[in-house]
Design an enzyme around this catalytic site. Structure first.
Site, PDB file in Angstrom:
ATOM      1  N   GLN A  61       0.586   6.410   1.248  1.00  9.73           N
ATOM      2  CA  GLN A  61       1.281   7.702   1.805  1.00  9.73           C
ATOM      3  C   GLN A  61       3.020   7.986   0.949  1.00  9.73           C
ATOM      4  O   GLN A  61       3.117   8.666   0.936  1.00  9.73           O
ATOM      5  CB  GLN A  61       1.272   7.218   3.236  1.00  9.73           C
ATOM      6  CG  GLN A  61       0.086   7.413   4.500  1.00  9.73           C
ATOM      7  CD  GLN A  61      -0.578   8.665   3.789  1.00  9.73           C
ATOM      8  OE1 GLN A  61       0.475   9.410   3.563  1.00  9.73           O
ATOM      9  NE2 GLN A  61      -2.166   8.670   3.633  1.00  9.73           N
ATOM     10  N   ASP A  92       0.878  -1.102   0.405  1.00  4.33           N
ATOM     11  CA  ASP A  92       0.069   0.315   0.210  1.00  4.33           C
ATOM     12  C   ASP A  92       0.669   0.839   0.407  1.00  4.33           C
ATOM     13  O   ASP A  92       1.913   1.350   1.433  1.00  4.33           O
ATOM     14  CB  ASP A  92      -0.942   0.187   1.641  1.00  4.33           C
ATOM     15  CG  ASP A  92      -1.885   0.881   1.077  1.00  4.33           C
ATOM     16  OD1 ASP A  92      -2.029   1.982   0.263  1.00  4.33           O
ATOM     17  OD2 ASP A  92      -3.120   1.017   2.306  1.00  4.33           O
TER      18      ASP A  92
END
Length: 408
Positions: free
Chosen positions: A205, A202
């Site tokens: 960010q 993921d």
């Protein structure tokens, strides 16, 4: 294309939203972990598309459609170059959340009760809930990496855990959206590959701040969101190693992703087309292309150095404020400070800060398991990006002290 020197004054002028007042005070935007601000070039690109080029892609031989299709696919190429992968390995989605769901759905038929999926307590709910559903639907066991009391990962311990568990998949964040802590991904991926595990990262960010070389990182899947990378909302990127993409089952069905359709059955195009059904977010893709152009005009090393210096400056000031507890790792961080003041509710302090034009996040930040692990109900989060200034930090700290005076 030659890089430009990092000029914060010029940068600030490129982001129109930053140049306004909130509640009579200059805006200090410290919520980039939620969504980044957009440069004028991104806004102009979207306006220009709807003004003079609006047409659907891949479906017409007329001039506007040909132009839109060319521009649309050029952004796929641009994205692939940004991450050092192949264009056919880039799939457009509605966001990082849909990209994770696409992979999770595509793997379901390959999983059963003999398999294990590993996540971590650091994950955003978007990288937890899809795997919970897959676990419930397939019988696969869902387990978590061990986490230190302070919210950091012991990488050696995690590598040993991966080798012992031999998961079918490791789903792990590149950087915590709550704490900003950077995950040391390489050893985790190496450990996973040694036991033939798939790895999904993921990067929601991390993509902007860390600009990863995905070929070198060697994960199987990587997801990120346009809106956290200076681009528009409603668009995500799924990178997948090409062979792995093509082994995934389709996520949605309809037009555009098909090869042949009969009344009783259909055949589908190879990736990435088989995952891009219906009319796509064309303006969003073009806007994201403009965001990548903007980033490519800058020196990423300079950006990263500036962000780290700004973060260190902010951390040094925040740690000196009486009653403040910081939960972020201050040594390996993308530029996010997660903190609380004594036992005060974070919502109260965030509301007071807004009165001074300071925008921070408050709550559990879609990381309730992490909050539980840390023994917290919620926190405040100040997240910095390269368009923030030292003056922003000074205003933030000064305003915070004034708010604390009201509460204490």
């Amino acid at each position: 294309m030659p890089t430009l020197k990092f000029d914060i004054n010029k940068i600030r002028k490129d982001f129109p939203t930053l140049n306004q007042t909130i509640n009579g005070c200059p805006l200090v935007y410290l919520d980039s972990a939620a969504t980044s601000q957009k440069p004028q070039s991104v806004i102009d690109t979207i306006t220009e598309f709807y003004t003079s080029q609006n047409a659907n892609v891949h479906r017409g031989r007329h001039t506007l459609s040909e132009q839109a299709t060319y521009s649309y696919e050029q952004v796929r190429d641009k994205t692939a170059r940004f991450f050092n992968v192949l264009s056919k390995e880039i799939v457009w989605t509605k966001g990082a959340t849909e990209a994770i769901n696409l992979v999770a759905n595509g793997l379901k038929k390959r999983l059963d009760k003999s398999h294990t999926i590993i996540i971590s307590p650091l994950e955003h709910h978007a990288n937890i809930v899809p795997w919970q559903l897959v676990s419930q639907q397939t019988g696969a066991k869902l387990v978590s990496l061990p986490l230190n009391n302070n919210g950091t990962l012991n990488i050696q311990q995690c590598c040993e855990f991966i080798k012992e568990t031999k998961p079918a998949l490791l789903a792990i964040t590149q950087a915590s959206n709550t704490l900003g802590n950077i995950t040391d991904l390489k050893p985790l991926i190496v450990a996973a590959k040694e036991v033939n595990s798939l790895v999904l990262v993921d990067g929601a960010q991390g993509a902007l701040h860390l600009k990863p070389d995905l070929r070198e990182l060697n994960c199987d899947f990587y997801v990120c969101s346009s809106h956290k990378m200076l681009g528009p909302t409603g668009l995500g990127v799924l990178y997948g190693q090409y062979e792995e993409l093509n082994t995934l089952d389709i996520y949605q069905s309809g037009g555009e992703m098909i090869d042949k359709v009969y009344l009783t059955h259909s055949t589908y195009r190879p990736a990435p087309a088989k995952f891009e059904t219906g009319t796509p977010n064309i303006s969003g893709v073009l806007g994201f292309g403009a965001a990548l152009d903007y980033l490519n005009e800058l020196d990423h090393v300079q950006i990263q150095q500036y962000e780290q210096e700004l973060f260190s400056y902010a951390a040094q000031k925040l740690v000196k404020v009486d009653g403040i507890t910081i939960f972020s790792n201050l040594s390996d961080n993308i530029g996010t400070l997660c903190f609380n003041f004594k036992d005060e509710h974070p919502y109260d302090l965030a509301t007071l800060l807004d009165g001074y034009g300071v925008a921070v996040r408050s709550g559990h930040h879609c990381t309730q398991p992490l909050m539980t692990h840390l023994g917290l109900n919620g926190t405040l989060r100040a997240s910095f990006s390269f368009y923030n200034t030292y003056k922003d930090v000074d205003i933030f700290i000064d305003s915070l002290k004034k708010c604390i005076a009201l509460l204490d």
